[in-house]
Motif scaffolding. Structure first.
Motif, PDB file in Angstrom:
ATOM      1  N   ALA A   1      34.932  20.633  24.832  1.00 61.45           N
ATOM      2  CA  ALA A   1      34.489  20.585  26.435  1.00 61.45           C
ATOM      3  C   ALA A   1      35.788  20.870  27.130  1.00 61.45           C
ATOM      4  N   ARG A   2      35.714  21.753  28.193  1.00 64.49           N
ATOM      5  CA  ARG A   2      36.538  21.884  29.083  1.00 64.49           C
ATOM      6  C   ARG A   2      36.376  20.834  29.979  1.00 64.49           C
ATOM      7  N   ALA A   3      37.655  20.280  30.459  1.00 62.58           N
ATOM      8  CA  ALA A   3      37.705  19.005  31.593  1.00 62.58           C
ATOM      9  C   ALA A   3      36.807  19.849  32.672  1.00 62.58           C
ATOM     10  N   ARG A   4      37.078  21.002  33.018  1.00 63.61           N
ATOM     11  CA  ARG A   4      36.239  21.804  34.508  1.00 63.61           C
ATOM     12  C   ARG A   4      34.916  21.801  33.997  1.00 63.61           C
ATOM     13  N   THR A   5      34.369  21.831  33.091  1.00 56.31           N
ATOM     14  CA  THR A   5      32.862  21.957  32.543  1.00 56.31           C
ATOM     15  C   THR A   5      32.242  20.227  32.791  1.00 56.31           C
ATOM     16  N   ILE A   6      32.887  19.371  32.214  1.00 53.39           N
ATOM     17  CA  ILE A   6      32.748  18.098  32.455  1.00 53.39           C
ATOM     18  C   ILE A   6      32.489  17.508  33.998  1.00 53.39           C
ATOM     19  N   ARG A   7      33.357  18.121  34.490  1.00 56.99           N
ATOM     20  CA  ARG A   7      33.748  17.846  35.987  1.00 56.99           C
ATOM     21  C   ARG A   7      32.476  18.439  36.766  1.00 56.99           C
ATOM     22  N   ARG A   8      32.128  19.575  36.502  1.00 57.81           N
ATOM     23  CA  ARG A   8      31.006  20.502  36.974  1.00 57.81           C
ATOM     24  C   ARG A   8      29.668  19.747  36.663  1.00 57.81           C
ATOM     25  N   TYR A   9      29.406  19.180  35.500  1.00 57.29           N
ATOM     26  CA  TYR A   9      28.312  18.408  34.849  1.00 57.29           C
ATOM     27  C   TYR A   9      28.187  17.251  35.670  1.00 57.29           C
ATOM     28  N   LEU A  10      29.089  16.475  35.958  1.00 56.76           N
ATOM     29  CA  LEU A  10      29.028  15.166  36.697  1.00 56.76           C
ATOM     30  C   LEU A  10      28.961  15.429  38.247  1.00 56.76           C
ATOM     31  N   GLU A  11      29.742  16.354  38.655  1.00 57.75           N
ATOM     32  CA  GLU A  11      29.476  16.668  40.187  1.00 57.75           C
ATOM     33  C   GLU A  11      28.189  17.015  40.658  1.00 57.75           C
ATOM     34  N   ALA A  12      27.472  17.834  39.701  1.00 61.35           N
ATOM     35  CA  ALA A  12      26.150  18.219  39.717  1.00 61.35           C
ATOM     36  C   ALA A  12      24.999  17.170  39.721  1.00 61.35           C
ATOM     37  N   VAL A  13      25.406  15.926  39.195  1.00 60.71           N
ATOM     38  CA  VAL A  13      24.436  14.667  39.293  1.00 60.71           C
ATOM     39  C   VAL A  13      24.796  13.809  40.025  1.00 60.71           C
ATOM     40  N   GLY A  14      25.799  14.065  41.114  1.00 59.54           N
ATOM     41  CA  GLY A  14      26.225  13.196  42.067  1.00 59.54           C
ATOM     42  C   GLY A  14      27.439  12.310  41.535  1.00 59.54           C
ATOM     43  N   ARG A  15      28.056  12.556  40.329  1.00 57.81           N
ATOM     44  CA  ARG A  15      29.043  11.539  39.944  1.00 57.81           C
ATOM     45  C   ARG A  15      30.307  11.998  40.070  1.00 57.81           C
ATOM     46  N   GLU A  16      31.394  11.339  39.719  1.00 58.63           N
ATOM     47  CA  GLU A  16      32.775  11.586  39.770  1.00 58.63           C
ATOM     48  C   GLU A  16      33.306  11.880  38.452  1.00 58.63           C
ATOM     49  N   PHE A  17      34.258  12.679  38.269  1.00 59.70           N
ATOM     50  CA  PHE A  17      35.194  12.943  37.023  1.00 59.70           C
ATOM     51  C   PHE A  17      36.452  12.233  37.170  1.00 59.70           C
TER      52      PHE A  17
END
Length: 64
Positions: free
Chosen positions: A34-50
């Motif tokens: 997994a790319r860090a960017r993908t994980i970041r977008r996933y978390l931001e989409a659910v209101g969380r921070e990476f």
């Protein structure tokens, strides 16, 4: 987090620009490819921070 937001894996995947299989992998902790960017977008989409850090001995260095 995704379930609490009332979304399917396919809906989450569409919103962050990846396939449903990638969302499943993230949710099951399979992050080797997994790319860090993908994980970041996933978390931001659910209101969380990476955040990411390197651990060198006792030192923690935040890099993202």
């Amino acid at each position: 987090m995704r379930v609490r937001a009332g979304l399917t894996q396919a809906e989450r995947a569409s919103r962050i620009g990846v396939g449903q299989r990638q969302v499943s992998k993230i949710e099951h902790g399979e992050l080797d490819n997994a790319r860090a960017r993908t994980i970041r977008r996933y978390l931001e989409a659910v209101g969380r921070e990476f955040s990411a850090e390197f651990i060198i001995g006792d030192e923690h260095v935040r890099v993202a």
